[in-house]
Design a protein around this motif. Structure first.
Motif, short mmCIF file in Angstrom:
data_model
loop_
_atom_site.label_atom_id
_atom_site.label_comp_id
_atom_site.label_asym_id
_atom_site.label_seq_id
_atom_site.Cartn_x
_atom_site.Cartn_y
_atom_site.Cartn_z
N ILE A 1 11.46 -34.27 94.37
CA ILE A 1 12.27 -33.05 94.28
C ILE A 1 13.34 -33.32 93.24
O ILE A 1 14.09 -34.31 93.33
CB ILE A 1 12.91 -32.67 95.63
CG1 ILE A 1 11.80 -32.38 96.65
CG2 ILE A 1 13.82 -31.45 95.47
CD1 ILE A 1 12.29 -31.88 97.99
N ILE A 2 13.39 -32.46 92.24
CA ILE A 2 14.40 -32.59 91.18
C ILE A 2 15.43 -31.49 91.40
O ILE A 2 15.08 -30.31 91.51
CB ILE A 2 13.81 -32.40 89.76
CG1 ILE A 2 12.46 -33.10 89.61
CG2 ILE A 2 14.79 -32.88 88.71
CD1 ILE A 2 11.73 -32.77 88.32
N ASP A 3 16.68 -31.88 91.42
CA ASP A 3 17.76 -30.90 91.57
C ASP A 3 18.55 -30.85 90.26
O ASP A 3 18.62 -31.84 89.53
CB ASP A 3 18.68 -31.34 92.72
CG ASP A 3 19.74 -30.29 93.00
OD1 ASP A 3 19.47 -29.09 92.78
OD2 ASP A 3 20.84 -30.68 93.42
N GLY A 4 19.14 -29.68 89.97
CA GLY A 4 20.02 -29.58 88.81
C GLY A 4 19.29 -29.32 87.51
O GLY A 4 19.74 -29.74 86.44
N VAL A 5 18.16 -28.64 87.59
CA VAL A 5 17.47 -28.21 86.36
C VAL A 5 17.89 -26.77 86.09
O VAL A 5 17.65 -25.89 86.92
CB VAL A 5 15.93 -28.28 86.51
CG1 VAL A 5 15.25 -27.87 85.21
CG2 VAL A 5 15.49 -29.67 86.91
N ILE B 1 1.02 -30.60 90.98
CA ILE B 1 1.14 -29.35 91.73
C ILE B 1 2.65 -29.06 91.75
O ILE B 1 3.44 -29.91 92.18
CB ILE B 1 0.62 -29.51 93.18
CG1 ILE B 1 -0.86 -29.93 93.17
CG2 ILE B 1 0.81 -28.23 93.98
CD1 ILE B 1 -1.39 -30.38 94.52
N ILE B 2 3.02 -27.89 91.25
CA ILE B 2 4.44 -27.53 91.27
C ILE B 2 4.63 -26.56 92.44
O ILE B 2 4.13 -25.44 92.43
CB ILE B 2 4.88 -26.89 89.93
CG1 ILE B 2 4.62 -27.88 88.78
CG2 ILE B 2 6.35 -26.48 89.97
CD1 ILE B 2 4.98 -27.39 87.40
N ASN B 3 5.34 -27.02 93.45
CA ASN B 3 5.47 -26.23 94.69
C ASN B 3 6.66 -25.29 94.68
O ASN B 3 6.71 -24.35 95.48
CB ASN B 3 5.60 -27.18 95.89
CG ASN B 3 4.27 -27.84 96.22
OD1 ASN B 3 3.23 -27.20 96.14
ND2 ASN B 3 4.30 -29.11 96.55
N PRO C 1 15.77 -26.15 93.00
CA PRO C 1 15.09 -27.46 92.99
C PRO C 1 13.60 -27.32 92.69
O PRO C 1 12.93 -26.39 93.16
CB PRO C 1 15.33 -27.99 94.41
CG PRO C 1 16.58 -27.32 94.85
CD PRO C 1 16.55 -25.94 94.24
N ILE C 2 13.09 -28.26 91.92
CA ILE C 2 11.66 -28.28 91.59
C ILE C 2 10.98 -29.32 92.46
O ILE C 2 11.36 -30.48 92.45
CB ILE C 2 11.45 -28.62 90.10
CG1 ILE C 2 12.12 -27.55 89.22
CG2 ILE C 2 9.97 -28.75 89.76
CD1 ILE C 2 12.02 -27.81 87.73
#
Ligand code: FMN
Length: 368
Positions: free
Chosen positions: A19-23, A59-61, A73-74
């Motif tokens: 999980i990437i935050d801050g995009v 897979i981008i959820n 978040p990604i």
């Protein structure tokens, strides 16, 4: 911090996640680009059988809609194909009742710890008697999902023309360009049941002056890049520009003289590797790193059983003989993550538009 991320997943678990935050919003996310980065990570001379089973696909959820980031978040996922084989093995094991089969179950239990891996400190620290519980997470399989995160970092930096290259320089002391010798060395090593490491280079182009900082120890760009690259299992040395050779030469041969020509600051050398005082200086960022030989060996090293303390040979299971090219590729993506974090912190904003405005205004400010 912008572009923070967390990964989860075990080598033979169902999947790997991040999980990437801050995009910020409105950055283009090209899945083909991410998948191509994943494919490159799977390749390379000396890889083992596992990579033939996997076909890493992203897979981008969440966090992306119609190919653009939303600002939320990604969540990323990569399925482990090998889980199916794993699951069958586990299920059949559960059904095994007789003594013979019980012996088989015992043999799957790993206690012959491998030197050079997380096995010994991990099993003691987490109080595990089955070293499988350490091995599964410490495996470099986790670098697949990190590569996907790095690919997104690269896509964020692409509109600003910042890009990344990696090159394997040598494997087991043989120059990478000497393919014939290299193939011979890999085959010889494989037959011996031994393993190899090597050295690689990363180049980052068009990083604007001033990412990182001289002000605080934990904001220095070379320190951050080293941390990220050293976090890849097996990497034992990270160097910038002249690297360890700075120890053996004069200041006059070390520092890059500065000239001003045609309204541009120029240098004729880049011994600093593009970073001075913890900040990018506008030159290419040049990083060298060394990876140790793979610790899981078909001709295993002497070790002990973590539970009985008896002398044994280390556990072996399907493994790479060499993974330097793949490691170089992961390192490139780790470097992209750090540059994206610093870029997004410096040109902070919630959208592509706002960041572009901030970037353009800064580039105007530093124009000479
Ligand atoms: C792309 C990649 C693939 C790797 N493949 C293997 C492997 O198949 N078997 C193995 O024992 N180690 C493999 N390694 C190395 C281990 O992950 C590494 O040696 C281990 O985590 C201990 O690293 P450390 O001493 O830096 O902590 C691989 C590393 C990378 C980056």
């Amino acid at each position: 911090m912008k572009f923070r991320f967390l990964t989860s997943g075990e080598s033979h678990g169902k999947c790997l996640n991040a999980i990437i935050d801050g995009v910020p919003s409105n950055f283009e996310i090209n899945e083909d680009f991410i998948n191509n980065e994943l494919k490159i990570r799977q390749e390379g001379i000396g890889r083992g059988g596992r990579m033939k089973i996997e076909n890493d696909t992203i897979i981008i959820n969440s966090g992306v809609r119609h190919g653009l980031t939303l600002g939320s978040p990604i969540c990323l996922e990569i399925i482990n194909n090998d889980f199916k084989n794993w699951e069958v093995e586990m299920n059949s094991k559960a059904q095994e009742k007789n003594e013979e089969n019980n012996k088989k179950i015992q043999s799957k239990f790993i206690s012959a710890i491998r030197p050079g891996h997380a096995d010994l400190p991990g099993a003691l620290k987490y109080n595990h008697h089955d070293v499988r519980n350490i091995l599964e997470r410490s495996s470099a399989r986790e670098t697949a999902i990190r590569t996907a995160v790095g690919a997104i970092a690269q896509l964020i930096l692409k509109p600003f023309n910042i890009y990344f290259e990696s090159k394997t320089l040598e494997i087991g002391g043989v120059c990478y360009d000497n393919k014939e010798e290299l193939i011979k060395l890999i085959e010889f090593t494989r037959e011996k049941g031994d393993t190899l490491g090597g050295r690689f280079k990363i180049i980052i182009k068009n990083v604007p002056v001033g990412l990182g900082s001289h002000v605080h120890w934990d904001k220095k760009l070379d320190a951050l890049l080293s941390y990220a690259i050293m976090s890849i299992g097996g990497v034992k040395a990270v160097e910038f520009g002249l690297g360890h050779n700075v120890a053996n030469t004069f200041g006059s041969k070390t520092h890059d003289e500065i000239y001003y020509e045609n309204n541009k600051i120029i240098r004729n050398t880049n011994n600093a590797g593009g970073i001075e005082g913890g900040m990018s200086n506008g030159e290419d960022i040049v990083i060298y790193a060394s990876m140790k030989a793979i610790p899981t060996m078909k001709t295993p090293l002497k070790s002990i059983d973590i539970n009985t303390k008896e002398n044994v040979t280390a556990h072996f299971e399907r493994s790479d003989v060499c993974a330097v090219e793949s490691c170089a590729h992961v390192a490139k993506n780790m470097a992209a993550i750090i540059i994206a974090q610093q870029f997004l912190s410096k040109f902070a904003g919630d959208s592509f538009y706002e960041i572009t405005q901030n970037y353009n205004s800064y580039m105007e400010q530093i124009k000479l």
